[in-house]
Design an enzyme around this catalytic site. Structure first.
Site, PDB file in Angstrom:
ATOM      1  N   CYS A   1      -7.056   1.383   6.965  1.00  0.00           N
ATOM      2  CA  CYS A   1      -5.699   1.588   7.023  1.00  0.00           C
ATOM      3  C   CYS A   1      -4.904   1.278   5.813  1.00  0.00           C
ATOM      4  O   CYS A   1      -4.179   1.893   5.633  1.00  0.00           O
ATOM      5  CB  CYS A   1      -5.232   0.526   8.312  1.00  0.00           C
ATOM      6  SG  CYS A   1      -3.407   0.554   8.480  1.00  0.00           S
ATOM      7  N   CYS A   2      -5.553   0.005   5.230  1.00  0.00           N
ATOM      8  CA  CYS A   2      -4.840   0.097   3.957  1.00  0.00           C
ATOM      9  C   CYS A   2      -5.263   1.013   2.863  1.00  0.00           C
ATOM     10  O   CYS A   2      -4.366   1.021   2.090  1.00  0.00           O
ATOM     11  CB  CYS A   2      -5.583  -1.419   3.384  1.00  0.00           C
ATOM     12  SG  CYS A   2      -4.983  -3.101   4.157  1.00  0.00           S
TER      13      CYS A   2
ATOM     14  N   CYS B   1       2.559  -5.997   5.361  1.00  0.00           N
ATOM     15  CA  CYS B   1       2.783  -5.302   6.466  1.00  0.00           C
ATOM     16  C   CYS B   1       3.146  -6.303   7.789  1.00  0.00           C
ATOM     17  O   CYS B   1       2.556  -7.141   7.869  1.00  0.00           O
ATOM     18  CB  CYS B   1       1.935  -4.245   6.886  1.00  0.00           C
ATOM     19  SG  CYS B   1       1.316  -3.003   5.689  1.00  0.00           S
TER      20      CYS B   1
ATOM     21  N   CYS C   1       0.262  -7.505  10.177  1.00  0.00           N
ATOM     22  CA  CYS C   1      -0.914  -8.228   9.407  1.00  0.00           C
ATOM     23  C   CYS C   1      -0.304  -9.454   8.537  1.00  0.00           C
ATOM     24  O   CYS C   1      -0.934  -9.907   7.639  1.00  0.00           O
ATOM     25  CB  CYS C   1      -1.527  -7.128   8.488  1.00  0.00           C
ATOM     26  SG  CYS C   1      -2.056  -5.842   9.106  1.00  0.00           S
TER      27      CYS C   1
ATOM     28  N   CYS D   1      -5.970  -6.509   0.110  1.00  0.00           N
ATOM     29  CA  CYS D   1      -5.833  -5.103   0.561  1.00  0.00           C
ATOM     30  C   CYS D   1      -6.617  -4.357  -0.139  1.00  0.00           C
ATOM     31  O   CYS D   1      -6.636  -2.979   0.275  1.00  0.00           O
ATOM     32  CB  CYS D   1      -4.501  -4.752   0.974  1.00  0.00           C
ATOM     33  SG  CYS D   1      -3.568  -4.840  -0.506  1.00  0.00           S
TER      34      CYS D   1
END
Ligand code: SF4
Length: 244
Positions: free
Chosen positions: A119-120, A202, A205, A232
């Site tokens: 995702c990162c 985010c 997170c 990240c």
């Protein structure tokens, strides 16, 4: 552009005020692409103010992951309005987001480190690579006090994978120094900092931290506390970020 080595840069700028350093750097690298990646943290706001107030030829950009806190989005607007300048937003590839959501689920990053790093990669690293394309100097707000992992970083470093010079001007600054500078110069800051969020990424997170916890303890808190895993991938070598 003058010819200057990383060692010379580290020597020349080790005790110089921020704005002076940035001005001199803009002079040394005149005509080269210089960028500053802001995640809207306190350190980023201090650097942004120095760039905007001195009208320096350095692009300020942010990675708009589309999962930011509404407070962070409001800060982008407030900063742009105060300095009458633009913070360039780099957004993720919509097809990659769609594919991730389909295969892992929108919040699949809670399930494993691999899914989180994937995702990162989509929301941050790939857009970062686009933002850094052609850049000679990449300025960051990294500080040693943020985590043990960042202790070994230098003021200037050569990023061999991206073939650019990374400059971390606030490396030695303390949190107290940052607040002093923010308050003395009325620099806009994220209201979440006053609610226990020293490091803000985010929304899904990031959580507030407890007194005595590491500044980055509120990032990906559900994973084990290995410091290298609490990055990240923006400030670790590209190959390592991809592999993860
Ligand atoms: Fe995705 Fe969380 Fe990484 Fe943001 S911090 S890109 S939401 S895993």
């Amino acid at each position: 552009m003058k010819n200057i080595s990383i060692d010379e840069l580290n020597q020349q700028f080790k005790a110089q005020p921020l704005a002076e350093t940035l001005k001199e750097l803009a002079d040394i690298f005149d005509g080269q692409k210089m960028v500053f990646s802001s995640s809207l943290g306190l350190e980023d706001q201090v650097i942004t103010a120095a760039i905007f107030e001195n009208d320096l030829p350095i692009q300020v950009f942010t990675l708009d992951t589309q999962r930011l806190f509404k407070e962070t989005e409001a800060l982008i607007t407030e900063t742009e309005q105060k300095y009458q300048k633009t913070i360039v937003r780099f957004t993720p590839n919509p097809d990659a987001i769609q594919e991730y959501t389909k295969t892992e689920g929108l919040n699949g990053f809670y399930e494993s480190i691999e899914k989180r790093k994937k995702c990162c990669y989509i929301r941050k690293i790939e857009p970062l690579n686009r933002a850094l394309k052609g850049a000679k100097i990449w300025i960051t707000g990294i500080r040693q006090a943020q985590s043990e992992f960042r202790n070994n970083m230098q003021l200037f470093e050569y990023d061999s994978e991206r073939d650019l010079i990374k400059f971390n001007p606030l490396l030695a600054w303390s949190t107290e120094q940052l607040w002093e500078c923010i308050r003395a110069n009325q620099i806009p800051f994220n209201s979440l900092h006053e609610k226990g969020y020293p490091s803000i990424g985010c929304e899904p997170c990031t959580r507030a931290i407890k007194p005595g916890e590491d500044e980055r303890a509120g990032r990906w808190w559900w994973e084990n506390q290995d410091q290298t895993k609490q990055e990240c991938g923006l400030h670790v070598p590209l190959k390592a970020a991809k592999k993860a």
